[in-house]
Design an enzyme around this catalytic site. Structure first.
Site, PDB file in Angstrom:
ATOM      1  CB  CYS A   1      40.591  42.657  32.978  1.00 20.72           C
ATOM      2  SG  CYS A   1      38.859  43.171  33.015  1.00 20.72           S
TER       3      CYS A   1
ATOM      4  CB  SER B   1      40.377  45.993  41.652  1.00 20.80           C
ATOM      5  OG  SER B   1      40.769  45.452  40.411  1.00 20.80           O
TER       6      SER B   1
ATOM      7  CG  ASP C   1      34.466  41.697  40.706  1.00 26.38           C
ATOM      8  OD1 ASP C   1      33.341  41.169  40.687  1.00 26.38           O
ATOM      9  OD2 ASP C   1      35.337  41.399  41.536  1.00 26.38           O
TER      10      ASP C   1
ATOM     11  CB  CYS D   1      35.368  36.797  36.164  1.00 23.84           C
ATOM     12  SG  CYS D   1      35.551  37.260  34.423  1.00 23.84           S
ATOM     13  CG  ASP D   2      37.615  39.245  39.801  1.00 22.83           C
ATOM     14  OD1 ASP D   2      37.722  39.043  38.595  1.00 22.83           O
ATOM     15  OD2 ASP D   2      38.107  40.227  40.362  1.00 22.83           O
ATOM     16  CE  LYS D   3      35.084  38.794  44.290  1.00 22.47           C
ATOM     17  NZ  LYS D   3      35.440  39.405  43.008  1.00 22.47           N
TER      18      LYS D   3
ATOM     19  CD  GLU E   1      37.563  43.512  43.417  1.00 24.53           C
ATOM     20  OE1 GLU E   1      38.077  42.389  43.445  1.00 24.53           O
ATOM     21  OE2 GLU E   1      37.345  44.122  42.356  1.00 24.53           O
TER      22      GLU E   1
END
Length: 547
Positions: free
Chosen positions: A191, A464, A78, A119-121, A439
């Site tokens: 991150c 985010s 992202d 990570c995110d997804k 985002e």
């Protein structure tokens, strides 16, 4: 075993022949077949080290008496996709990941599944696939990156995003920003702060789908290798015990995950992903659950971006088990992949830093770190990370500054068109309207970098996990399906009240109906994945799942 469908009986000789071509021995043919869904790639810092973890998982599966088979999924960063057209593809990738894991599991008749992602997804997509397939499954999250360092201060990616605003304000040179960007991200891992990737890792552990302690272990720590191997061994036991994701991801487990989310002050995106998981699992969960739990669970960990603490600091303080210990009297009875109940994990955990993981009697904030707002601007709800909002902005009324997309808003912010007190409205960035619900870390970080502390930002898109300040996302219904956010005009007054959990457009309803008759949504030419996504995606308040 499910894998008998591809390996038992003389009629499966062709199937077995192909398996033997992989080097599968006669002994291994009789063992449970375990799939490893790995999102390794060399594009994403959070994924670049996952091959090493996968090898430890394979060792664990073999030691536990299973036969491992590894396959890949995609994984979008992202941070790299942020601020341009690429971000429209991030949320749709969640559905692609869920679909691809389901396809591999069902086609090859695996008996168990290890989901390895960071990570995110990726993690929510894998969880969605796990409950769809409902075979024994366990999740190994890749772990956070170590903090960057420069000038006596720890750094994270958000320092660089906010540095863009400082350059625009004349507070930093481009050369200094370049020096900073070279120091902020020192290696592999997600991150560093409690952004979406790490929040998802924390709530995956909290709901019982990872072994205790997994979420906060840094990517480069040997403990991550050890827990990967242990997870490989454990999945074989889960297959033999017949423990499936739907027996773990219950309403009680999901509410425990929300409790940890509130205690940490996690990313707003977790609301979207938990609602999507609930849809897949058939768990009765609504946005009201988030507000109810926020009222009962205080915010006890002051994590980045709203506070000073990184995930590395949380790990050293005891990780999620220590957070469980603080919340022991508030947790519901639920048993995870370890075979331990939430209560037993809480009872055996040690809190190693009382300042990082505070007591419920001495919280950072009295209420949980996320709030669901409703009102005339968001009849079906929206979400804000209240833990990252200064108290002076918990109540705010200001004039709307309306933009038909993130790019227009970013130009206005960097061009000096925004004033303190404004309420920036960025619309047609929802699941269907964008499409892809991007985002918006760039405009929020630019505002911080410019030193603007009294500007609210409202969108039907997303923010985010690194966002801080009065930023309200997931407005539902979105503008593209006729939501009130599409009727806002420049200068309209918008009132935000986090105490009362309200967001209202202060315009007469009759005036709004007149505007509705004249509304003309902007036409966006899309094709391929985004066109298919726009045709079938649902609204954010139900997780933006594909219908």
């Amino acid at each position: 075993m499910r894998s008998d469908d591809v390996k038992k009986g003389y009629v499966r000789a062709p199937n077995r022949s192909l398996l033997r071509a992989l080097g599968v021995t006669e002994r291994e043919m009789g063992l449970p077949f375990i799939g490893i869904a790995n999102s390794w790639n060399t594009v994403v810092p959070g994924h670049v080290h996952l091959r090493m973890l996968a090898e430890k998982i394979r060792e664990g599966i073999a030691a536990g008496g299973g036969t491992p088979f590894e396959f890949n999924t995609i994984g979008i960063c992202d941070g790299i996709a942020m601020g341009h057209e690429g971000m429209r593809y991030s949320l749709p990738s969640r559905e692609n990941i869920a679909d691809s894991v389901e396809l591999m599991v069902q086609a090859h008749r695996f008996d168990g599944l290890v989901c390895l992602g960071t990570c995110d997804k990726i993690v929510p997509g894998m969880l969605m696939a796990a409950v769809r397939c409902n075979i024994p499954a366990i999740v190994v999250t890749g772990g956070p990156m170590l903090s960057g360092y420069a000038g006596g201060h720890e750094l994270s990616l958000i320092d660089i995003f906010e540095g863009v605003g400082r350059v625009a304000a004349g507070k930093m040179s481009e050369e200094d920003l370049c020096t900073l960007e070279s120091c902020a991200m020192p290696g592999c891992g997600s991150c560093q702060g409690l952004y979406t990737a790490n929040t998802m890792a924390c709530i995956t552990e909290a709901m019982g789908m990872s072994l205790p302690g997994c979420a906060a272990i840094p990517a480069v720590d040997a403990a991550k290798l050890r827990i990967s191997r242990e997870s490989g061994e454990r999945i074989v036991a889960l297959v033999r015990e017949g423990v499936t994701p739907r027996s773990i991801i219950t309403r009680a487990a999901m509410r425990n995950a929300i409790r940890v989310d509130m205690a940490l002050g996690g990313s707003t995106n977790t609301v979207l992903h938990l609602m999507a998981l609930a849809e897949e699992a058939g768990v009765p969960l609504t946005l009201d659950d988030f507000n109810e739990i926020a009222g009962d669970v205080p915010h006890i960990c002051h994590m980045q971006p709203g506070g000073p603490h990184s995930m590395q600091t949380l790990y050293r303080a005891g990780g999620i088990p220590a957070v469980f210990a603080r919340l022991a009297t508030l947790l519901e009875d639920a048993v995870g992949v370890s075979g331990q109940s939430a209560g037993s994990i809480a009872g055996s955990a040690r809190i190693l830093d009382e300042e990082v993981i505070r007591s419920v009697a001495n919280p950072v904030h009295d209420a949980g770190g996320l709030r669901i707002l409703t009102g005339t601007l968001a009849p079906d709800g929206c979400v804000i990370k209240s833990a990252a909002v200064n108290e002076e902005m918990w109540r705010h009324t200001g004039p709307a500054r309306v933009y038909e997309g993130e790019a227009d808003a970013m130009r206005a912010i960097l061009g000096g068109s925004i004033r303190e007190g404004d309420v920036i409205v960025i619309r047609y960035e929802g699941p269907r309207g964008a499409p892809g619900m991007p985002e918006m870390l760039s405009p929020t970080s630019a505002l911080v970098g410019l030193g603007m502390t009294r500007v609210a930002l409202v969108t039907d898109g997303r923010f985010s996990g690194g966002t801080r300040g009065p930023c309200i996302g997931h407005v539902a219904p979105e503008a593209a399906v006729g939501g009130p956010i599409g009727l806002v005009r420049e200068g309209d007054e918008i009132a935000v009240d986090l105490y009362e959990r309200r967001i209202d457009l202060l315009v007469d309803p009759d005036v709004l109906e007149g505007r509705r008759a004249q509304a003309q949504p902007p036409a966006r030419e899309v094709s391929g994945v985004l066109a298919r996504y726009a045709r079938s995606v649902g609204q954010a308040n139900r997780g933006a799942v594909m219908k």
